[in-house]
Design a protein around this motif. Sequence first.
Motif, PDB file in Angstrom:
ATOM      1  N   ASP A  92       0.815  -1.212   0.000  1.00 45.14           N
ATOM      2  CA  ASP A  92       0.000   0.000   0.000  1.00 45.14           C
ATOM      3  C   ASP A  92       0.849   1.261   0.000  1.00 45.14           C
ATOM      4  O   ASP A  92       0.330   2.371   0.126  1.00 45.14           O
ATOM      5  N   GLY A  93       2.154   1.098  -0.170  1.00 43.89           N
ATOM      6  CA  GLY A  93       3.058   2.235  -0.125  1.00 43.89           C
ATOM      7  C   GLY A  93       3.618   2.409   1.274  1.00 43.89           C
ATOM      8  O   GLY A  93       3.380   1.611   2.177  1.00 43.89           O
ATOM      9  N   GLY A  94       4.394   3.468   1.446  1.00 46.35           N
ATOM     10  CA  GLY A  94       4.953   3.727   2.761  1.00 46.35           C
ATOM     11  C   GLY A  94       6.358   3.184   2.928  1.00 46.35           C
ATOM     12  O   GLY A  94       6.656   2.510   3.915  1.00 46.35           O
ATOM     13  N   ILE A  95       7.223   3.436   1.943  1.00 45.77           N
ATOM     14  CA  ILE A  95       8.639   3.137   2.103  1.00 45.77           C
ATOM     15  C   ILE A  95       9.409   4.423   1.835  1.00 45.77           C
ATOM     16  O   ILE A  95       8.972   5.278   1.073  1.00 45.77           O
ATOM     17  N   ALA A  96      10.543   4.556   2.501  1.00 45.24           N
ATOM     18  CA  ALA A  96      11.336   5.783   2.413  1.00 45.24           C
ATOM     19  C   ALA A  96      12.613   5.513   1.638  1.00 45.24           C
ATOM     20  O   ALA A  96      13.373   4.594   1.979  1.00 45.24           O
ATOM     21  N   ILE A  97      12.851   6.308   0.616  1.00 47.24           N
ATOM     22  CA  ILE A  97      14.028   6.098  -0.233  1.00 47.24           C
ATOM     23  C   ILE A  97      15.313   6.202   0.575  1.00 47.24           C
ATOM     24  O   ILE A  97      16.235   5.395   0.412  1.00 47.24           O
ATOM     25  N   TYR A  98      15.384   7.185   1.460  1.00 47.05           N
ATOM     26  CA  TYR A  98      16.602   7.329   2.249  1.00 47.05           C
ATOM     27  C   TYR A  98      16.844   6.095   3.114  1.00 47.05           C
ATOM     28  O   TYR A  98      17.981   5.671   3.321  1.00 47.05           O
ATOM     29  N   GLY A  99      15.796   5.511   3.635  1.00 46.85           N
ATOM     30  CA  GLY A  99      15.947   4.281   4.406  1.00 46.85           C
ATOM     31  C   GLY A  99      16.494   3.149   3.566  1.00 46.85           C
ATOM     32  O   GLY A  99      17.369   2.383   4.008  1.00 46.85           O
ATOM     33  N   SER A 100      15.996   3.028   2.337  1.00 47.11           N
ATOM     34  CA  SER A 100      16.477   1.965   1.450  1.00 47.11           C
ATOM     35  C   SER A 100      17.944   2.176   1.093  1.00 47.11           C
ATOM     36  O   SER A 100      18.717   1.211   1.000  1.00 47.11           O
ATOM     37  N   LEU A 101      18.350   3.411   0.884  1.00 51.19           N
ATOM     38  CA  LEU A 101      19.743   3.703   0.547  1.00 51.19           C
ATOM     39  C   LEU A 101      20.668   3.364   1.705  1.00 51.19           C
ATOM     40  O   LEU A 101      21.772   2.841   1.501  1.00 51.19           O
ATOM     41  N   ILE A 102      20.240   3.654   2.920  1.00 47.29           N
ATOM     42  CA  ILE A 102      21.049   3.322   4.089  1.00 47.29           C
ATOM     43  C   ILE A 102      21.235   1.811   4.197  1.00 47.29           C
ATOM     44  O   ILE A 102      22.349   1.305   4.384  1.00 47.29           O
TER      45      ILE A 102
END
Length: 287
Positions: A92-102
């Motif tokens: 349903d969405g709700g992911i953060a790009i900066y979190g994925s990059l970390i």
Amino acid sequence: MLNFKALALNPIAFNLGPIEVHWYGIIIASGVILAVYLAVTEGRKRGINPDDIYDMILWALPAALICARLYYVIFQWPYYQANPGEIIKIWDGGIAIYGSLIGAMIVVIWFCRNRFIPVWLMLDVAAPTVILAQSIGRWGNFMNQEAFGKVTTLHYLQALHLPDFIITQMNIGGAYRQPTFLYESIWSLLGFCVLMTLRHNPHLFKQGEVFLTYVMWYSFGRFFVEGMRTDSLMLFNLRVSQILSIILFFGAIALIVYRRRNQVNPWYLEGTNLRSKTTPIKEKNNV
């Protein structure tokens, strides 16, 4: 002419029995597949074994996905504390790009050190493909009607010469919204084009500088786009992504200056310096 009775696009692409397959996941997966293909193609030219890239992806993707979700949940904890069953509903969405990059960076550093691959070179190979995947991924937000901006007018959106389907999709909650997903998608696509154009110029980038240029490019654009959004993750009344964008932008500049002044680093095009021990790789289509 815009059909004012047109409905928003269905976020569900199709059903497999009881399972709903969302456009969000299809779009994100498409961006990842293209990114991996381009990274493998460039990695060969820089002396990186494709199997190493595939192995790294098997570790990096789950870590990136988990960290992206954790990052989002942490900054929306009051909601998820009251609705713990929603935490796993990443479709349903709700992911953060900066979190994925970390998450992905931690895995890349760990993996490369274990395989004796230059970390900075691997990051350089991946950087343009990552920003392309980000550009594509924003269309997943579009399908979910998220990552939008402040209230605007129909006239404003029409003045941008947007297709009707985008304008219709930007009618959220009875009001037209700034298509911030589109602004960031275009900015990321431009960054991809810039990096792809410049990175094969001899004696332009030291190893690590393609990646650091990506960091500067993305964080600069994200700072301004984030200021237009209404769904930003907040910390003490400050937008978290804007804070990170400032830190990353100036941190990348400082790191480039420091490494140029205090370290002797190989050029990006030198690759792993192992290519003489392997089958020569023809430089055909630069990607």
